[in-house]
Design a protein around this motif. Structure first.
Motif, PDB file in Angstrom:
ATOM      1  N   SER A 360       0.833  -1.198   0.000  1.00 24.20           N
ATOM      2  CA  SER A 360       0.000   0.000   0.000  1.00 24.20           C
ATOM      3  C   SER A 360       0.870   1.251   0.000  1.00 24.20           C
ATOM      4  O   SER A 360       1.942   1.287   0.599  1.00 24.20           O
ATOM      5  CB  SER A 360      -0.893   0.033   1.246  1.00 24.20           C
ATOM      6  OG  SER A 360      -1.868  -0.958   1.207  1.00 24.20           O
ATOM      7  N   LEU A 475      -3.719   5.058  -2.412  1.00 22.87           N
ATOM      8  CA  LEU A 475      -5.032   5.440  -1.900  1.00 22.87           C
ATOM      9  C   LEU A 475      -4.929   6.554  -0.870  1.00 22.87           C
ATOM     10  O   LEU A 475      -3.870   6.798  -0.276  1.00 22.87           O
ATOM     11  CB  LEU A 475      -5.759   4.237  -1.316  1.00 22.87           C
ATOM     12  CG  LEU A 475      -5.121   3.454  -0.165  1.00 22.87           C
ATOM     13  CD1 LEU A 475      -5.508   4.043   1.178  1.00 22.87           C
ATOM     14  CD2 LEU A 475      -5.517   1.997  -0.222  1.00 22.87           C
ATOM     15  N   ALA A 510      -7.902   5.540  -5.044  1.00 22.00           N
ATOM     16  CA  ALA A 510      -9.186   5.430  -4.356  1.00 22.00           C
ATOM     17  C   ALA A 510      -9.185   6.254  -3.081  1.00 22.00           C
ATOM     18  O   ALA A 510      -8.164   6.371  -2.402  1.00 22.00           O
ATOM     19  CB  ALA A 510      -9.478   3.971  -4.029  1.00 22.00           C
ATOM     20  N   THR A 532     -14.223   7.841  -6.868  1.00 22.39           N
ATOM     21  CA  THR A 532     -12.838   7.375  -6.983  1.00 22.39           C
ATOM     22  C   THR A 532     -12.743   5.852  -6.918  1.00 22.39           C
ATOM     23  O   THR A 532     -11.648   5.309  -6.748  1.00 22.39           O
ATOM     24  CB  THR A 532     -11.978   7.982  -5.860  1.00 22.39           C
ATOM     25  OG1 THR A 532     -12.494   7.549  -4.588  1.00 22.39           O
ATOM     26  CG2 THR A 532     -11.987   9.500  -5.919  1.00 22.39           C
ATOM     27  N   GLY A 534     -13.700   4.029  -4.539  1.00 26.89           N
ATOM     28  CA  GLY A 534     -13.293   3.678  -3.183  1.00 26.89           C
ATOM     29  C   GLY A 534     -14.454   3.118  -2.390  1.00 26.89           C
ATOM     30  O   GLY A 534     -15.324   2.438  -2.932  1.00 26.89           O
ATOM     31  N   ARG A 556      -8.574  -3.699   1.590  1.00 30.38           N
ATOM     32  CA  ARG A 556      -8.478  -2.871   0.399  1.00 30.38           C
ATOM     33  C   ARG A 556      -8.715  -3.659  -0.883  1.00 30.38           C
ATOM     34  O   ARG A 556      -9.128  -3.105  -1.884  1.00 30.38           O
ATOM     35  CB  ARG A 556      -7.107  -2.210   0.322  1.00 30.38           C
ATOM     36  CG  ARG A 556      -5.937  -3.178   0.149  1.00 30.38           C
ATOM     37  CD  ARG A 556      -4.612  -2.434   0.140  1.00 30.38           C
ATOM     38  NE  ARG A 556      -3.509  -3.304  -0.204  1.00 30.38           N
ATOM     39  CZ  ARG A 556      -2.781  -3.986   0.666  1.00 30.38           C
ATOM     40  NH1 ARG A 556      -3.077  -3.890   1.951  1.00 30.38           N
ATOM     41  NH2 ARG A 556      -1.794  -4.748   0.276  1.00 30.38           N
TER      42      ARG A 556
END
Length: 563
Positions: A360, A475, A510, A532, A534, A556
């Motif tokens: 991430s 993100l 996102a 987005t 998300g 995620r």
């Protein structure tokens, strides 16, 4: 005439495969005497597609090839090592003793390597591609669409061969698991599993989809299982997985295919376990391009018919026919193992895996407006609870991830509502990880002012797009307890319009939005998240803050469909 063209990356594989094939040919006399009465030759006669150019001629159906027949035209074939040996034997069997047949060149190359090149728009250097799974052409199409690469359309034939996914285990492990072993057993932790890297092993992608099916399609449960895998549970190659299962001190299975276990039968004393619940298989197809020449298509049709009539040669190389008939009539090997077989679904399972296991790159955008100082419990404010939850969330992230921390309220940094507190750095760096923890523990010192929400969200997304890092999950994690209070900045329609301009499916960023308490404008957060791709969460009770934040940080891979 058949000419095998070695690929630089797979010479070692072919050398070992050739040696094993020679050994298996000696054993096949006994094997074929048993299977000959049971395996029915499948003859599929396809209509010949002749040259569709100016001549506009139509042809007659291609008769099944028999010994002494040649392919009607030369072919350059790129094939995965799993199937290259069988194709070589089939083409040679067609020609028999003839030496005047058009030349067929078979180059071996791992399917993942070919797929990666095609997805990047690399010019084709073959007439036919034969990957070890129909997953690979589906993956090429999806990746090429995201990248916008200009490449020819791929045409995938019906399956010409297949092999089921199995659990490879030692005899003691197989006996201990009994007759009820399946993907549910893996999900429940009843047995350890070793998985070849799904990015290069099609069996692993099929197994991931089967595992998701075994947990009832629950994306959250599936995500938890993947994220909970030990580092030693995923190994680079199928050979590594088989070796690990063979040497394991406790009951362990390797995820592989029946064909791969057959090919390595001399290397490890392992037996196949056929799952009793979900029964995945991988299928082999011929892949051509939509604008292939007529003589090439005629040769492909002839080859397809020959493969359909060569189940004995497929079996000699550990492959089943397209119908899925078992290689022998003994043991627990079932016939017609055919679910799930859709290559697009396997490709989607691989995409999910890559999202889950990619590091991430997270920008934490934290609301420090005055309302965060309001009491949440008898002795703790909202910001106090958030600080505790933030530390837990940081600890849940892998060392391969990177993290930055911003805070926002109204006009806190000159004319801007947002302020960088901790720049991006790797959580594998102990100093950076400690800095993020110390900062999360002291966010109360920044509290004050109104909620400059919309301008801050846009600034964070813009920053992430401008500094986008491929191969990572980029993100923005938005944490807020209120609604936008900045009258001089963007309104919600203006923010959504700007986010739409920034949208780029090939470089997704996102926004994962978390609203704390009943005063949050949750409807606005949901619209921001949707713009987005998300997701939006809400923690209505103070005690929910920790659970929701850690959940949003780790879940995620299944967003926005975690359930």
């Amino acid at each position: 005439m058949v000419r095998m063209q070695p690929s630089t990356d797979t010479a070692g594989i072919r050398t070992r495969a050739a040696a094993r094939a020679q050994q298996r040919r000696r054993r096949s006399i006994i094997l074929l005497s048993i299977t000959g009465a049971l395996v029915v030759a499948l003859v599929v006669v396809l209509s010949v597609v002749f040259i569709r150019g100016a001549a506009g001629e139509s042809g007659q159906p291609q008769e099944p090839a028999v010994a002494g027949d040649c392919l009607p035209a030369s072919l350059d074939i790129t094939a995965d090592p799993v199937v290259a040996g069988a194709l070589e034997a089939i083409v040679a069997d067609m020609a028999g003793d003839r030496s005047d047949c058009p030349e067929t060149t078979i180059t071996t190359e791992d399917s993942a390597v070919t797929a990666a090149a095609l997805a990047q728009g690399t010019a084709l250097e073959f007439d036919v591609w034969v990957p070890d799974s129909s997953m690979w052409p589906a993956r090429v199409s999806s990746q090429r669409e995201l990248a916008g690469a200009d490449a020819p359309e791929l045409i995938v034939s019906d399956p010409i061969a297949s092999t089921p996914v199995v659990f490879a285990a030692t005899d003691p492990t197989a006996r201990a698991l009994g007759a009820e072993a399946g993907f549910a057993s893996l999900a429940q932790g009843a047995v350890a599993a070793v998985l070849p890297d799904p990015s290069s092993a099609s069996a692993s992608a099929a197994a991931l989809l089967a595992l998701q099916t075994a947990v009832g399609g629950d994306a959250r449960a599936f995500t938890g299982l993947v994220l909970g895998l030990d580092a030693e549970a995923v190994v680079p190659t199928t050979g590594d997985a088989l070796a690990a299962a063979s040497a394991a001190a406790s009951p362990t299975v390797a995820i592989t295919t029946e064909q791969a276990l057959y090919a390595d039968s001399d290397a490890a004393p392992l037996v196949p376990i056929y799952p009793v619940d979900v029964k995945p298989t991988v299928t082999v197809s011929l892949v051509t391009v939509a604008d292939a020449a007529g003589d090439t298509l005629e040769a492909v049709d002839a080859l397809t018919a020959a493969v359909a009539d060569a189940s004995d040669l497929l079996a000699e190389h550990g492959l089943r026919s397209a119908s899925g008939a078992a290689l022998t009539d003994g043991g627990s090997a079932p016939d017609a193992v055919t679910e799930p077989t859709d290559g697009a679904n396997h490709a989607e399972a691989l995409r999910t895996w890559e999202i889950l296991t990619a590091p991430s790159r997270m920008l934490a955008l934290n609301d420090v407006s005055g309302s965060m100082a309001q009491p949440a419990t008898a002795d703790m404010s909202r910001i106090d609870l958030f600080e505790q939850a933030a530390v837990r969330a940081i600890d849940s992230m892998s060392d391969e991830s990177s993290l930055a921390i911003w805070v926002f309220s109204s006009r806190r940094n000159g004319g801007e509502d947002w302020q960088e507190i901790v720049p991006f750095g790797s959580l594998g760096d102990p100093a950076h990880k400690q800095l993020t923890i110390d900062t999360a523990n002291s966010l109360d010192r920044f509290v004050g002012g109104g909620t400059g929400l919309y301008d801050s969200v846009l600034a964070a997304v813009k920053y992430m797009r401008e500094t986008y890092v491929p191969g990572q999950v980029n993100l923005v994690l938005l944490n807020t307890d209120g609604y936008n209070e900045e009258d001089d900045g963007l309104d919600l329609p203006g923010l959504l319009a700007e986010l739409e301009k920034l949208r780029d499916p090939s470089k997704p960023v996102a926004v994962i939005a978390i609203g704390y308490g009943p005063d949050t404008d949750q409807a606005a957060l949901e619209e921001i998240a949707a713009a987005t791709d998300g997701a939006a969460y809400q923690a209505l009770q103070p005690t929910d803050i920790g659970t929701v934040l850690v959940d949003a940080t780790t879940q995620r891979g299944c967003r926005p469909d975690c359930g």
